[in-house]
Write a protein that holds these residues in place. Structure first.
Motif, short mmCIF file in Angstrom:
data_model
loop_
_atom_site.label_atom_id
_atom_site.label_comp_id
_atom_site.label_asym_id
_atom_site.label_seq_id
_atom_site.Cartn_x
_atom_site.Cartn_y
_atom_site.Cartn_z
N THR A 17 -14.00 -38.16 67.39
CA THR A 17 -13.45 -36.84 67.12
C THR A 17 -11.93 -36.92 67.30
O THR A 17 -11.45 -37.48 68.27
CB THR A 17 -14.03 -35.80 68.09
N VAL A 77 -7.93 -34.93 66.10
CA VAL A 77 -7.15 -33.90 65.44
C VAL A 77 -6.10 -34.60 64.59
O VAL A 77 -5.32 -35.40 65.09
CB VAL A 77 -6.46 -32.96 66.46
N LEU A 94 -9.50 -30.96 62.02
CA LEU A 94 -10.30 -31.49 63.11
C LEU A 94 -11.43 -32.32 62.51
O LEU A 94 -12.29 -31.80 61.81
CB LEU A 94 -10.88 -30.35 63.96
N ASP A 95 -11.39 -33.63 62.74
CA ASP A 95 -12.44 -34.53 62.27
C ASP A 95 -13.41 -34.75 63.43
O ASP A 95 -13.03 -35.30 64.46
CB ASP A 95 -11.85 -35.87 61.83
N THR A 96 -14.65 -34.30 63.26
CA THR A 96 -15.62 -34.43 64.34
C THR A 96 -16.63 -35.53 64.06
O THR A 96 -17.01 -35.76 62.91
CB THR A 96 -16.37 -33.11 64.57
N ARG A 97 -17.07 -36.17 65.11
CA ARG A 97 -18.10 -37.20 64.98
C ARG A 97 -19.46 -36.53 65.12
O ARG A 97 -19.56 -35.45 65.72
CB ARG A 97 -17.89 -38.29 66.01
N SER A 135 -21.97 -37.00 67.05
CA SER A 135 -22.42 -36.71 68.41
C SER A 135 -21.73 -35.48 69.00
O SER A 135 -22.28 -34.83 69.89
CB SER A 135 -22.19 -37.92 69.32
N THR A 136 -20.56 -35.13 68.49
CA THR A 136 -19.85 -33.96 68.97
C THR A 136 -20.44 -32.68 68.38
O THR A 136 -20.50 -31.66 69.03
CB THR A 136 -18.36 -34.04 68.58
N THR A 137 -20.92 -32.76 67.15
CA THR A 137 -21.44 -31.57 66.47
C THR A 137 -22.92 -31.36 66.75
O THR A 137 -23.50 -30.37 66.31
CB THR A 137 -21.25 -31.68 64.95
#
Length: 50
Positions: free
Chosen positions: A2, A4, A39-42, A44-46
């Motif tokens: 994740t 920014v 914001l690039d999320t992985r 596992s974060t979402t």
């Protein structure tokens, strides 16, 4: 991962343009300009991971 992405090249260009506008009196020293970011999320974060 994740992260920014502040888009540093675009941000730097915008800062230089604002400085030039202030020095040329096209903008006041208290001028605020908004800059976009991503914001690039992985997964596992979402919560999308198995």
């Amino acid at each position: 991962m994740t992260a920014v992405d502040l888009r540093p090249a675009d941000y730097g260009r915008a800062c230089a343009e604002l400085l030039c506008d202030i020095l040329a009196r096209r903008a006041g020293p208290d001028t605020v300009r908004h800059h976009s970011w991503v914001l690039d999320t992985r997964p596992s974060t979402t919560g999308s991971h198995p």
